[in-house]
Motif scaffolding. Structure first.
Motif, PDB file in Angstrom:
ATOM      1  N   ALA A 109      11.084 -77.009 -37.241  1.00 20.67           N
ATOM      2  CA  ALA A 109      12.049 -77.243 -35.978  1.00 20.67           C
ATOM      3  C   ALA A 109      12.787 -78.674 -36.336  1.00 20.67           C
ATOM      4  N   GLY A 110      12.258 -79.597 -36.432  1.00 23.16           N
ATOM      5  CA  GLY A 110      12.988 -81.112 -36.699  1.00 23.16           C
ATOM      6  C   GLY A 110      13.714 -81.149 -38.072  1.00 23.16           C
ATOM      7  N   ASN A 111      13.250 -80.356 -38.956  1.00 19.31           N
ATOM      8  CA  ASN A 111      14.063 -80.228 -40.220  1.00 19.31           C
ATOM      9  C   ASN A 111      15.447 -79.457 -40.079  1.00 19.31           C
ATOM     10  N   VAL A 112      15.115 -78.381 -39.272  1.00 20.88           N
ATOM     11  CA  VAL A 112      16.356 -77.543 -38.793  1.00 20.88           C
ATOM     12  C   VAL A 112      17.407 -78.507 -37.987  1.00 20.88           C
ATOM     13  N   LEU A 113      17.033 -79.008 -37.101  1.00 19.92           N
ATOM     14  CA  LEU A 113      17.696 -79.929 -36.398  1.00 19.92           C
ATOM     15  C   LEU A 113      18.336 -81.151 -37.128  1.00 19.92           C
ATOM     16  N   LEU A 114      17.653 -81.688 -38.137  1.00 23.67           N
ATOM     17  CA  LEU A 114      18.042 -82.881 -39.021  1.00 23.67           C
ATOM     18  C   LEU A 114      19.149 -82.230 -39.901  1.00 23.67           C
ATOM     19  N   VAL A 115      19.105 -81.055 -40.620  1.00 21.54           N
ATOM     20  CA  VAL A 115      19.960 -80.315 -41.579  1.00 21.54           C
ATOM     21  C   VAL A 115      21.288 -80.012 -40.593  1.00 21.54           C
ATOM     22  N   TRP A 116      21.229 -79.681 -39.455  1.00 24.02           N
ATOM     23  CA  TRP A 116      22.342 -79.621 -38.553  1.00 24.02           C
ATOM     24  C   TRP A 116      23.167 -80.988 -38.328  1.00 24.02           C
ATOM     25  N   ARG A 117      22.557 -82.123 -38.468  1.00 20.75           N
ATOM     26  CA  ARG A 117      22.818 -83.355 -38.093  1.00 20.75           C
ATOM     27  C   ARG A 117      23.490 -84.007 -39.278  1.00 20.75           C
ATOM     28  N   VAL A 118      22.768 -83.696 -40.360  1.00 19.52           N
ATOM     29  CA  VAL A 118      23.254 -84.258 -41.611  1.00 19.52           C
ATOM     30  C   VAL A 118      24.428 -83.443 -42.254  1.00 19.52           C
ATOM     31  N   LEU A 119      24.569 -82.212 -41.880  1.00 22.14           N
ATOM     32  CA  LEU A 119      25.771 -81.431 -42.178  1.00 22.14           C
ATOM     33  C   LEU A 119      26.991 -81.813 -41.225  1.00 22.14           C
ATOM     34  N   ARG A 120      26.590 -82.101 -40.048  1.00 17.82           N
ATOM     35  CA  ARG A 120      27.822 -82.627 -39.201  1.00 17.82           C
ATOM     36  C   ARG A 120      28.349 -83.985 -39.459  1.00 17.82           C
ATOM     37  N   GLN A 121      27.249 -84.910 -40.033  1.00 16.81           N
ATOM     38  CA  GLN A 121      27.593 -86.194 -40.508  1.00 16.81           C
ATOM     39  C   GLN A 121      28.654 -86.185 -41.858  1.00 16.81           C
ATOM     40  N   LEU A 122      28.483 -84.932 -42.726  1.00 11.03           N
ATOM     41  CA  LEU A 122      29.068 -84.806 -43.821  1.00 11.03           C
ATOM     42  C   LEU A 122      30.483 -83.972 -43.788  1.00 11.03           C
ATOM     43  N   LYS A 123      30.692 -83.811 -42.411  1.00 16.80           N
ATOM     44  CA  LYS A 123      31.772 -82.932 -42.050  1.00 16.80           C
ATOM     45  C   LYS A 123      31.921 -81.414 -42.750  1.00 16.80           C
ATOM     46  N   ILE A 124      30.826 -81.029 -42.907  1.00 16.75           N
ATOM     47  CA  ILE A 124      30.830 -79.730 -43.690  1.00 16.75           C
ATOM     48  C   ILE A 124      31.110 -78.681 -42.381  1.00 16.75           C
ATOM     49  N   PRO A 125      31.857 -77.685 -42.880  1.00 15.23           N
ATOM     50  CA  PRO A 125      32.069 -76.634 -41.977  1.00 15.23           C
ATOM     51  C   PRO A 125      30.776 -75.681 -41.651  1.00 15.23           C
ATOM     52  N   GLY A 126      30.659 -75.346 -40.283  1.00 11.07           N
ATOM     53  CA  GLY A 126      29.869 -74.251 -40.029  1.00 11.07           C
ATOM     54  C   GLY A 126      28.117 -75.123 -40.147  1.00 11.07           C
ATOM     55  N   PRO A 127      27.884 -76.272 -39.652  1.00  6.26           N
ATOM     56  CA  PRO A 127      26.767 -76.925 -39.768  1.00  6.26           C
ATOM     57  C   PRO A 127      25.711 -76.196 -38.954  1.00  6.26           C
ATOM     58  N   TRP A 128      25.937 -75.834 -37.850  1.00  9.86           N
ATOM     59  CA  TRP A 128      25.075 -74.950 -36.852  1.00  9.86           C
ATOM     60  C   TRP A 128      24.695 -73.674 -37.422  1.00  9.86           C
ATOM     61  N   LEU A 129      25.534 -72.938 -38.260  1.00  3.05           N
ATOM     62  CA  LEU A 129      25.399 -71.753 -38.720  1.00  3.05           C
ATOM     63  C   LEU A 129      24.369 -71.942 -39.805  1.00  3.05           C
ATOM     64  N   ALA A 130      24.483 -73.086 -40.580  1.00  4.65           N
ATOM     65  CA  ALA A 130      23.655 -73.255 -41.874  1.00  4.65           C
ATOM     66  C   ALA A 130      22.132 -73.810 -41.304  1.00  4.65           C
ATOM     67  N   ALA A 131      22.317 -74.504 -40.324  1.00  2.00           N
ATOM     68  CA  ALA A 131      20.858 -74.818 -39.699  1.00  2.00           C
ATOM     69  C   ALA A 131      20.089 -73.450 -39.109  1.00  2.00           C
ATOM     70  N   LEU A 132      20.710 -72.675 -38.563  1.00  2.00           N
ATOM     71  CA  LEU A 132      20.190 -71.328 -37.992  1.00  2.00           C
ATOM     72  C   LEU A 132      19.842 -70.454 -39.282  1.00  2.00           C
TER      73      LEU A 132
END
Length: 193
Positions: A109-132
């Motif tokens: 779960a922590g890794n999933v949240l961190l993927v969401w964060r890193v993808l947002r930092q990278l400004k990649i579209p759809g970071p929440w969906l990728a984390a899901l």
């Protein structure tokens, strides 16, 4: 003029509250997805080499366990962070495999949240969906459901922290973020080479 300033401040505060509520809801959905997808693993026992690496590991059972884990080659692989985690978990859970599996779920779960964060930092579209997608994708099943594979979860956790800190360094230029990135990267290597 003063009457216009107050409503504007309320709107900003309202936007902040709205964003915080949406963020909390999105975080809750990601965590719930991990637990729904992998909760059956908590009822599972030890599989494959779990017993060899966790319950029958002499270095974890030794009176000088920290020395055995960090300073000798007594284990199959040199993964001192992972084996220290097993040592602590062994003291907490004993032979109850469910506790070890619960730790794996929390790490995932922590890794999933961190993927969401890193993808947002990278400004990649759809970071929440990728984390899901990561939260429920079967590719993570062996790392989450197999206790001895916690090394992958520890490695990914600290690698994502390292990347997030490095991105903060890149954006701010503050050396402390660079230093934290290096420390987290070292921890990732100590968890999974």
């Amino acid at each position: 003029m003063q009457s216009f300033a107050t409503p504007r401040a309320d709107i900003t505060l309202g936007n902040w509250r709205h964003r915080a509520l949406l963020g909390a809801l999105a975080t809750g959905v990601l965590i719930a997805a991990v637990f729904v997808a992998y909760w059956p693993a908590v009822r599972a026992g030890f599989v494959f080499d779990d017993e060899m690496l966790v319950t029958h590991n002499r270095s974890i059972e030794a009176s000088d366990a920290f020395y055995q884990i960090w300073c000798t080659d007594s284990n199959y692989e040199y993964l001192p962070l992972t084996y220290t985690s097993f040592l602590i978990e062994r003291r907490l859970w004993g032979d109850w495999a469910g506790g070890y599996h619960l730790v794996s779920l929390i790490l995932h779960a922590g890794n999933v949240l961190l993927v969401w964060r890193v993808l947002r930092q990278l400004k990649i579209p759809g970071p929440w969906l990728a984390a899901l997608l990561l939260a429920v994708h079967p590719v993570a099943a062996s790392s989450v459901a197999w206790i001895s594979e916690q090394k992958n979860l520890w490695g990914l956790l600290f690698w994502l922290i390292s990347l997030s800190c490095w991105l903060r360094f890149r954006d701010s230029g503050r050396f402390r973020w660079y230093a934290l990135s290096l420390v987290a990267f070292l921890m990732a290597l100590l968890g999974q080479t």
